[in-house]
Design a protein around this motif. Structure first.
Motif, PDB file in Angstrom:
ATOM      1  N   TYR A   1       0.832  -1.202   0.000  1.00 49.87           N
ATOM      2  CA  TYR A   1       0.000   0.000   0.000  1.00 49.87           C
ATOM      3  C   TYR A   1       0.868   1.254   0.000  1.00 49.87           C
ATOM      4  O   TYR A   1       0.547   2.242  -0.677  1.00 49.87           O
ATOM      5  CB  TYR A   1      -0.899   0.036   1.239  1.00 49.87           C
ATOM      6  N   TYR A   2       1.937   1.225   0.778  1.00 48.17           N
ATOM      7  CA  TYR A   2       2.767   2.417   0.955  1.00 48.17           C
ATOM      8  C   TYR A   2       3.275   2.970  -0.381  1.00 48.17           C
ATOM      9  O   TYR A   2       3.120   4.157  -0.666  1.00 48.17           O
ATOM     10  CB  TYR A   2       3.956   2.099   1.861  1.00 48.17           C
TER      11      TYR A   2
ATOM     12  N   ILE B   1       0.328   4.231  -2.763  1.00 47.87           N
ATOM     13  CA  ILE B   1      -0.279   5.502  -2.341  1.00 47.87           C
ATOM     14  C   ILE B   1       0.679   6.663  -2.532  1.00 47.87           C
ATOM     15  O   ILE B   1       0.283   7.761  -2.946  1.00 47.87           O
ATOM     16  CB  ILE B   1      -0.720   5.420  -0.862  1.00 47.87           C
ATOM     17  N   LYS B   2       1.951   6.441  -2.255  1.00 44.79           N
ATOM     18  CA  LYS B   2       2.940   7.509  -2.363  1.00 44.79           C
ATOM     19  C   LYS B   2       3.179   7.961  -3.799  1.00 44.79           C
ATOM     20  O   LYS B   2       3.407   9.152  -4.049  1.00 44.79           O
ATOM     21  CB  LYS B   2       4.289   7.055  -1.774  1.00 44.79           C
TER      22      LYS B   2
ATOM     23  N   ILE C   1      -4.145   3.544  -8.442  1.00 43.41           N
ATOM     24  CA  ILE C   1      -4.436   3.316  -7.023  1.00 43.41           C
ATOM     25  C   ILE C   1      -5.800   2.647  -6.869  1.00 43.41           C
ATOM     26  O   ILE C   1      -5.958   1.686  -6.093  1.00 43.41           O
ATOM     27  CB  ILE C   1      -4.393   4.638  -6.230  1.00 43.41           C
TER      28      ILE C   1
ATOM     29  N   LEU D   1      -2.229   6.010   6.433  1.00 43.53           N
ATOM     30  CA  LEU D   1      -2.614   6.643   5.171  1.00 43.53           C
ATOM     31  C   LEU D   1      -2.337   8.149   5.152  1.00 43.53           C
ATOM     32  O   LEU D   1      -1.807   8.664   4.154  1.00 43.53           O
ATOM     33  CB  LEU D   1      -4.097   6.362   4.900  1.00 43.53           C
TER      34      LEU D   1
ATOM     35  N   ILE E   1      -0.016   9.961   2.286  1.00 40.94           N
ATOM     36  CA  ILE E   1      -0.582  11.021   1.436  1.00 40.94           C
ATOM     37  C   ILE E   1       0.265  12.287   1.530  1.00 40.94           C
ATOM     38  O   ILE E   1       0.496  12.980   0.532  1.00 40.94           O
ATOM     39  CB  ILE E   1      -2.040  11.304   1.832  1.00 40.94           C
TER      40      ILE E   1
ATOM     41  N   ARG F   1       3.187  11.679  -0.562  1.00 41.29           N
ATOM     42  CA  ARG F   1       2.776  11.739  -1.964  1.00 41.29           C
ATOM     43  C   ARG F   1       2.733  13.185  -2.450  1.00 41.29           C
ATOM     44  O   ARG F   1       3.188  13.490  -3.555  1.00 41.29           O
ATOM     45  CB  ARG F   1       1.401  11.094  -2.121  1.00 41.29           C
TER      46      ARG F   1
END
Length: 320
Positions: free
Chosen positions: A241-242, A245-246, A253, A294, A298, A301
């Protein structure tokens, strides 16, 4: 030809025997201008004393505790970058065995093209050397990362220098200029997928990666934790996930999350039927921790997207 300075970094955590085999193979390296740095991640198997007694020529960094693959390597990388005179950094898993000319081929590849920020050898399985472990990292259109060439028979199909999405950090050569630009491994990953994250950032920031198949390294796959480790399962689940999402585009996604929900359901069903409750706990914890972190991902990101140079359309061309 001038021989640029190279720092070879090997991370050790209770893996004395494998690290010794790696160091012995490195003695045959034909490239002339390199140093070896062994980073110990708080080993309790007598590794540190053994290295001090038998390899006084290497530089030894003692972390004192297990910082994981990401931050463990970062400690040494930062020390190298501070010095300024090192042009390339090679990372080697301690469970690798190099061919003598491995480093020459990798350095030549980076010297021949300034736009290439990293390269890797053809990695073969040590216990089955006619089988490929990896020729690079790929990411598909649903955001899943995998090792390109994994478990293929080595029939010469990868004989030329080939551009790949990214390089596997278990055996790779990085341009220090690129690392200063992209940043290092994300310590929040601890271990696994940190190289996918770095490779994706490198792509977004405009750097190329190549596989140099004439450089050959042999690898013991999953020697540190093993394939049945609940902790490894947890890290793989959370970290998948990391990096998505990044770094990845919003549409990817969404496809990733849909695919995760589908595969996760059937994985949990299988684990329940086999009464593998430790793995169920690891899988659930990995998902919950990914959700809990999360906001942090974000935030990262936002920073990455502000610095990226590659357009979303050009980036998606690299997704298979």
């Amino acid at each position: 030809m001038d021989c640029p300075n190279v720092s070879i970094i090997i991370l050790n955590w209770n893996g004395k025997e494998n690290t010794v085999n790696c160091l012995e193979a490195l003695k045959l390296t034909t490239y002339s201008n390199y140093e070896i740095i062994v980073v110990d991640n708080g080993s309790t198997d007598g590794s540190v004393k053994y290295f001090k007694d038998h390899y006084p020529e290497i530089k030894l960094i003692e972390n004192g505790s297990n910082l994981g693959f990401a931050e463990g390597n970062n400690v040494a990388i930062r020390e190298v970058l501070k010095r300024g005179e090192i042009k390339y950094i090679a990372l080697l898993n301690n469970d690798t065995i190099v061919e003598p000319d491995w480093l020459e081929y990798l350095v030549n590849a980076l010297e021949s093209d300034e736009s290439v920020g990293s390269c890797q050898p053809k990695i073969l399985l040590l216990n089955n050397p006619d089988t490929i472990d990896a020729i690079g990292i790929s990411v598909n259109r649903c955001g899943a990362a995998y090792q390109e060439g994994r478990n293929e028979k080595d029939l010469g199909q990868y004989s030329k220098i080939t551009e790949v999405f990214g390089v596997c950090a278990g055996a790779a050569l990085y341009r220090t200029k690129m690392l200063n630009h992209t940043g290092l491994f994300d310590k929040d990953f601890f271990a696994y997928y940190e190289d996918v994250d770095l490779a994706t950032r490198a792509r977004l920031f405009g750097w190329k990666s190549v596989c140099v198949p004439r450089a050959v390294i042999y690898h013991i796959h999953s020697a540190t934790l093993g394939n049945d480790s609940p902790f490894k399962k947890y890290l793989l689940e959370r970290n998948s996930y990391y990096y998505v999402i990044k770094n990845l585009p919003p549409k990817v996604i969404m496809l990733f999350l849909i695919s995760k929900a589908h595969s996760g359901f059937f994985t949990l069903l299988y684990l329940a039927r086999t009464r593998n409750f430790k793995m169920i706990k690891s899988l659930v914890k990995g998902n919950l921790d990914a959700i809990g972190n999360l906001p942090l991902m974000i935030s990262k990101r936002t920073d990455i997207q502000a610095k990226k140079l590659m357009s979303k359309e050009n980036f998606k061309m690299w997704l298979k």
